[in-house]
Design a protein around this motif. Sequence first.
Motif, PDB file in Angstrom:
ATOM      1  N   TYR A  15       0.835  -1.200   0.000  1.00 12.49           N
ATOM      2  CA  TYR A  15       0.000   0.000   0.000  1.00 12.49           C
ATOM      3  C   TYR A  15       0.876   1.259   0.000  1.00 12.49           C
ATOM      4  O   TYR A  15       0.662   2.192  -0.790  1.00 12.49           O
ATOM      5  N   LEU A  16       1.889   1.287   0.861  1.00 14.43           N
ATOM      6  CA  LEU A  16       2.781   2.438   0.947  1.00 14.43           C
ATOM      7  C   LEU A  16       3.575   2.601  -0.344  1.00 14.43           C
ATOM      8  O   LEU A  16       3.700   3.704  -0.881  1.00 14.43           O
ATOM      9  N   ILE A  23       2.584   9.413  -6.236  1.00 21.48           N
ATOM     10  CA  ILE A  23       2.944  10.824  -6.131  1.00 21.48           C
ATOM     11  C   ILE A  23       4.186  11.157  -6.950  1.00 21.48           C
ATOM     12  O   ILE A  23       4.682  12.274  -6.911  1.00 21.48           O
ATOM     13  N   GLY A  24       4.685  10.163  -7.704  1.00 23.96           N
ATOM     14  CA  GLY A  24       5.744  10.417  -8.660  1.00 23.96           C
ATOM     15  C   GLY A  24       7.166  10.168  -8.201  1.00 23.96           C
ATOM     16  O   GLY A  24       8.106  10.549  -8.887  1.00 23.96           O
ATOM     17  N   LEU A  25       7.343   9.522  -7.050  1.00 23.34           N
ATOM     18  CA  LEU A  25       8.697   9.218  -6.600  1.00 23.34           C
ATOM     19  C   LEU A  25       9.159   7.887  -7.170  1.00 23.34           C
ATOM     20  O   LEU A  25       8.370   6.971  -7.391  1.00 23.34           O
ATOM     21  N   ASN A  26      10.456   7.781  -7.404  1.00 20.70           N
ATOM     22  CA  ASN A  26      11.058   6.579  -7.952  1.00 20.70           C
ATOM     23  C   ASN A  26      11.334   5.581  -6.824  1.00 20.70           C
ATOM     24  O   ASN A  26      12.104   5.859  -5.921  1.00 20.70           O
ATOM     25  N   PRO A  40      16.394  12.865  -6.477  1.00 16.84           N
ATOM     26  CA  PRO A  40      17.342  13.379  -7.477  1.00 16.84           C
ATOM     27  C   PRO A  40      18.636  13.995  -6.939  1.00 16.84           C
ATOM     28  O   PRO A  40      19.648  13.997  -7.639  1.00 16.84           O
ATOM     29  N   ASP A  41      18.615  14.513  -5.704  1.00 20.43           N
ATOM     30  CA  ASP A  41      19.821  15.164  -5.207  1.00 20.43           C
ATOM     31  C   ASP A  41      19.803  15.223  -3.680  1.00 20.43           C
ATOM     32  O   ASP A  41      18.810  14.894  -3.035  1.00 20.43           O
TER      33      ASP A  41
END
Length: 69
Positions: A15-16, A23-26, A40-41
């Motif tokens: 689920y997490l 939300i668009g995080l890799n 990214p940084d």
Amino acid sequence: MRTSRKSYTKTKSTYLRDGIQQIGLNVLHSESPIIPIILPDRDTTLRFADSLQQEGATLTQFSSSHTCF
């Protein structure tokens, strides 16, 4: 019937993981309840970690060539 701890943990981590991806995080693919998140940084990583800690998340820092939480 009682849900086993392993099954409960897998359900919650799935689920997490899905929510983090939405939300668009890799997020690296993993069958483990440990969810590696690629940011990214360094500055983004530190802001993200600070936000999570303010929400009560427990984070562990690992040293490597990149800053990881």
